[in-house]
Design an enzyme around this catalytic site. Structure first.
Site, PDB file in Angstrom:
ATOM      1  CG  HIS A 123      -1.733  -1.395   1.800  1.00  0.00           C
ATOM      2  ND1 HIS A 123      -3.237  -1.494   1.054  1.00  0.00           N
ATOM      3  CD2 HIS A 123      -1.345  -2.260   2.270  1.00  0.00           C
ATOM      4  CE1 HIS A 123      -4.057  -2.457   1.162  1.00  0.00           C
ATOM      5  NE2 HIS A 123      -2.738  -3.071   2.006  1.00  0.00           N
ATOM      6  CB  THR A 170      13.612  -4.526  -0.184  1.00  0.00           C
ATOM      7  OG1 THR A 170      14.949  -4.196   0.095  1.00  0.00           O
ATOM      8  CG2 THR A 170      12.812  -4.547   0.754  1.00  0.00           C
ATOM      9  CE  LYS A 171      17.498  -0.969  -3.096  1.00  0.00           C
ATOM     10  NZ  LYS A 171      17.587  -0.528  -1.813  1.00  0.00           N
ATOM     11  NE  ARG A 185      17.788   1.174   4.603  1.00  0.00           N
ATOM     12  CZ  ARG A 185      17.081   1.867   3.684  1.00  0.00           C
ATOM     13  NH1 ARG A 185      18.639   2.715   3.837  1.00  0.00           N
ATOM     14  NH2 ARG A 185      16.682   1.162   3.014  1.00  0.00           N
TER      15      ARG A 185
END
Ligand SMILES: CC(C)(COP(=O)(O)OP(=O)(O)OC[C@H]1O[C@@H](n2cnc3c(N)ncnc32)[C@H](O)[C@@H]1OP(=O)(O)O)[C@@H](O)C(=O)NCCC(=O)NCCS
Length: 195
Positions: A123, A170-171, A185
């Site tokens: 979201h 996330t990557k 973080r």
């Protein structure tokens, strides 16, 4: 921090009553989704049916592309089978959660260990309408996703890579690489002043 029960809440940034799904569509009508919900709960999540052959058959019946010899352990949760492709000789471990609002593709000879979570949905937390964002996940051939790893939408894990237990991905992960870890973080205050 405040919590109210049943009262009007003018203080919340998020206004979930105005939630926006955007262009998202589940890709099947209510009867098919309802039937899959029942099959997923009773056969896949329950643990009463340890045999992979029945699960491969059911997934194909509901529109998934499933290769030969795919092992699907008990207590696996699959959101939308028609958005799933799994290559030959893959293993899907106990309590793997494939939350595939968007396409999840897993190459051949890949091992998805216990409790891994494929999270295709998100979201925009900067908007009060909390709009839904969905992005696909692509796992290459010969990949190992460690136990309780979280793979976010939009990520590609290239061939023969390894994701350590508990990692948050996330990557994109380059082929043949080993990645571990995932400390949070703090990215700072994202709310307008006064809220
Ligand atoms: C990915 C993995 C195979 C790495 O093993 P390895 O190459 O032997 O790595 P090492 O144990 O030598 O560790 C190397 C470094 O990475 C760190 N590390 C290893 N795995 C890690 C993980 N999952 N999360 C965070 N750090 C990790 C170690 O602490 C060590 O750090 P240091 O160099 O600061 O001391 C393993 O740690 C792992 O996560 N396995 C997954 C287990 C699993 O999912 N099992 C389910 C199926 S049975």
């Amino acid at each position: 921090v405040s919590a109210t029960r049943g009262d009007a809440d003018p203080g919340s940034f998020l206004q979930l009553a105005t939630y926006e799904k955007g262009s998202y569509s589940p890709g099947a009508g209510l009867p098919r989704r309802a039937l899959w919900y029942f099959v997923n709960e009773s056969v896949f999540r329950s643990g009463y049916f340890p045999l992979s052959s029945l699960k491969r058959y059911l997934l194909r019946l509901f529109g998934a592309s499933i290769g030969t010899n795919v092992v699907i352990k008990p207590h696996v949760n699959i959101k939308l089978p028609w958005r799933l492709a799994v290559g030959d000789d893959c293993w899907i471990g106990e309590e793997v959660w494939i939350d595939n609002l968007d396409q999840v593709t897993i190459g051949a000879n890949s091992c998805i260990s216990q409790g891994a979570y494929f999270c295709t949905g998100s979201h925009d937390p900067r908007q009060r309408t909390f709009p839904l964002i969905t992005r696909p996940i692509l796992i290459g051939n010969g990949v190992w996703i460690g136990a309780r790893a979280v793979v976010l939408g939009g990520v590609t894990v290239e061939d023969n890579a390894v994701v350590g237990a508990g990692a948050t991905v996330t990557k994109n992960v380059p082929g043949n690489h080993l990645v571990v870890g995932g400390p949070v973080r703090d990215l700072g205050d994202i709310r307008p002043v006064g809220l």
